[in-house]
Write an enzyme that holds these catalytic residues in place. Structure first.
Site, PDB file in Angstrom:
ATOM      1  N   ASP A 158      22.227  76.546 -16.785  1.00  0.00           N
ATOM      2  CA  ASP A 158      21.065  75.668 -16.746  1.00  0.00           C
ATOM      3  C   ASP A 158      20.734  75.248 -18.176  1.00  0.00           C
ATOM      4  O   ASP A 158      21.189  75.874 -19.147  1.00  0.00           O
ATOM      5  CB  ASP A 158      19.894  76.434 -16.113  1.00  0.00           C
ATOM      6  CG  ASP A 158      18.597  75.659 -16.142  1.00  0.00           C
ATOM      7  OD1 ASP A 158      18.586  74.497 -15.703  1.00  0.00           O
ATOM      8  OD2 ASP A 158      17.595  76.217 -16.623  1.00  0.00           O
ATOM      9  N   ASP A 187      17.118  73.400 -19.414  1.00  0.00           N
ATOM     10  CA  ASP A 187      15.715  73.579 -19.804  1.00  0.00           C
ATOM     11  C   ASP A 187      15.242  75.008 -19.534  1.00  0.00           C
ATOM     12  O   ASP A 187      15.322  75.504 -18.404  1.00  0.00           O
ATOM     13  CB  ASP A 187      14.830  72.595 -19.042  1.00  0.00           C
ATOM     14  CG  ASP A 187      15.063  71.154 -19.471  1.00  0.00           C
ATOM     15  OD1 ASP A 187      15.807  70.943 -20.435  1.00  0.00           O
ATOM     16  OD2 ASP A 187      14.501  70.244 -18.837  1.00  0.00           O
ATOM     17  N   ASP A 216      16.981  80.349 -15.461  1.00  0.00           N
ATOM     18  CA  ASP A 216      15.679  80.986 -15.695  1.00  0.00           C
ATOM     19  C   ASP A 216      14.685  80.818 -14.550  1.00  0.00           C
ATOM     20  O   ASP A 216      13.668  81.513 -14.514  1.00  0.00           O
ATOM     21  CB  ASP A 216      15.034  80.411 -16.968  1.00  0.00           C
ATOM     22  CG  ASP A 216      14.503  78.989 -16.760  1.00  0.00           C
ATOM     23  OD1 ASP A 216      15.296  78.109 -16.382  1.00  0.00           O
ATOM     24  OD2 ASP A 216      13.298  78.786 -16.961  1.00  0.00           O
TER      25      ASP A 216
END
Length: 284
Positions: A20, A22, A227
Site C-alpha cells: 500500500d 498512503d 495499514d
C-alpha cells in the site's frame, strides 16, 4: 534508471513485495518516503519486485513510479485493475487488454457505472455524502492535502469513487447493502470510503502470484504491507503480512493467524524496519 528484470523460468525472485502507499510506504500527512529509501535500494539490488497496490489512480502512479524508479506491475483503485509492462513476463497474458505499453487486467467496475448508480440511490434514499465527482479541485486539495497537480491526478478515476460519508453509521450500512445488490462494494480507507466493483487488493495478489508462477515455473513468496481496512484482503492473501502502524487508527484485524508482523513505528519508518528484518532473514 534501473529496470526490473523480465521474469521467466530462470529468474524466480527471492520474494515479491506488494505494498500500500498512503500511511504505509508514504507518510499519512507529508507523503514522504524518506525513511524507506535505503530499503528501496536494497530491493532493487536484489531484483525483488516492488508492486504498488493502492487506492490511487493510474495517473497518480505514473508520477510516483517514475520517482521511485519502479517498473514492476502495479494495482490501481483498491484492486480494480492490474497493469503489467508488456515485456515483464514471457508470453502474452490472457484476459487482458493492451493499453499504452501495458497489459491491463480489470477486476472491478467502470466509474461511469458506479456514479450512475450511487447518484440515483442518493436522490432516492436521501443519503448524505460527497464524492470526488461532486468536488472542485480546491475541495479535493482540502480533503487530501495534495498539491493542485496531484489533486487533479487523484480525480482522474476510472474504476472507483471515493466518498466523504456525511450521514449516520446506520445509513452507511443501508447504503452498503443497496450497492451490494448491484455488484458493488464499499471499502473504508484512511480518509474516504471507496465504492468499487466486486474486487479487492487480495484478488490482485492472487492473480499476480499465478502470473509469476506460470512465468517462472515456481511460486514466489509474497510479502504484503498495509495499514488500514482496505488492505486486509491483500494482507490475508500474502505469505507474510506486515501491518504498518498508523497514527490515525488501530491496526486492522486479519483472518490469518501466522506470519504476521505488526510494526512498532508508524508509516514509512515502520515499513522500512519490517522489510529490513525480512530481507535480513531472506537474503542471508
Amino acid at each position: 534508471m534501473n529496470v526490473d528484470p523480465r521474469f521467466n523460468q530462470q529468474t524466480l525472485p527471492p520474494l515479491v513485495v506488494m505494498t500500500d502507499l498512503d500511511g504505509t510506504l508514504l507518510d499519512h500527512h507529508t507523503y514522504s518516503y524518506t525513511p524507506a529509501i535505503p530499503v528501496l535500494a536494497r530491493l532493487k539490488a536484489a531484483d525483488i519486485p516492488l508492486i504498488l497496490n493502492t487506492s490511487k489512480t493510474a495517473a497518480e502512479l505514473e508520477i510516483i513510479r517514475k520517482e521511485l524508479e519502479n517498473s514492476a506491475p502495479y494495482v490501481v483503485e483498491n484492486g480494480s485493475a492490474v497493469f503489467i509492462p508488456a515485456d515483464y513476463f514471457d508470453g502474452e497474458l490472457e484476459n487482458t487488454a493492451q493499453k499504452s505499453g501495458y497489459y491491463m487486467h480489470v477486476l472491478g467496475a467502470l466509474r461511469s457505472e458506479i456514479l450512475e448508480l450511487i447518484h440515483k440511490i442518493r436522490i432516492d434514499k436521501k443519503f448524505l455524502f460527497t464524492g470526488f465527482a461532486d468536488m472542485e479541485v480546491s475541495e479535493v486539495i482540502a480533503h487530501t492535502g495534495l498539491s493542485e497537480t496531484d489533486a487533479i491526478l487523484a480525480a482522474t478515476r476510472e474504476f472507483s469513487e471515493p466518498l466523504i460519508w456525511q450521514d449516520s453509521a446506520r445509513q452507511l450500512l443501508n447504503f452498503e447493502a443497496l450497492i451490494a445488490n448491484h455488484g458493488l462494494r464499499l471499502l473504508k480507507g484512511g480518509r474516504f470510503v471507496h465504492v468499487i466493483g466486486a474486487c479487492d487488493k487480495g484478488k490482485c495478489l492472487h492473480w499476480l502470484r499465478e502470473r509469476f508462477t506460470n512465468s517462472c515455473g515456481a511460486q514466489p513468496a509474497f510479502v504484503a504491507l498495509g495499514d488500514s481496512q482496505n488492505d486486509v484482503a491483500m494482507l490475508n492473501a500474502a505469505d507474510t503480512a506486515v501491518i504498518v502502524r498508523s497514527s490515525q487508527h488501530e491496526p486492522p484485524v486479519l483472518e490469518k493467524r501466522s506470519s504476521i508482523i505488526i510494526t512498532e513505528e508508524i508509516g514509512p519508518q515502520g515499513w522500512a524496519d519490517a522489510l529490513t528484518q525480512i530481507l535480513d532473514e531472506t537474503l542471508s
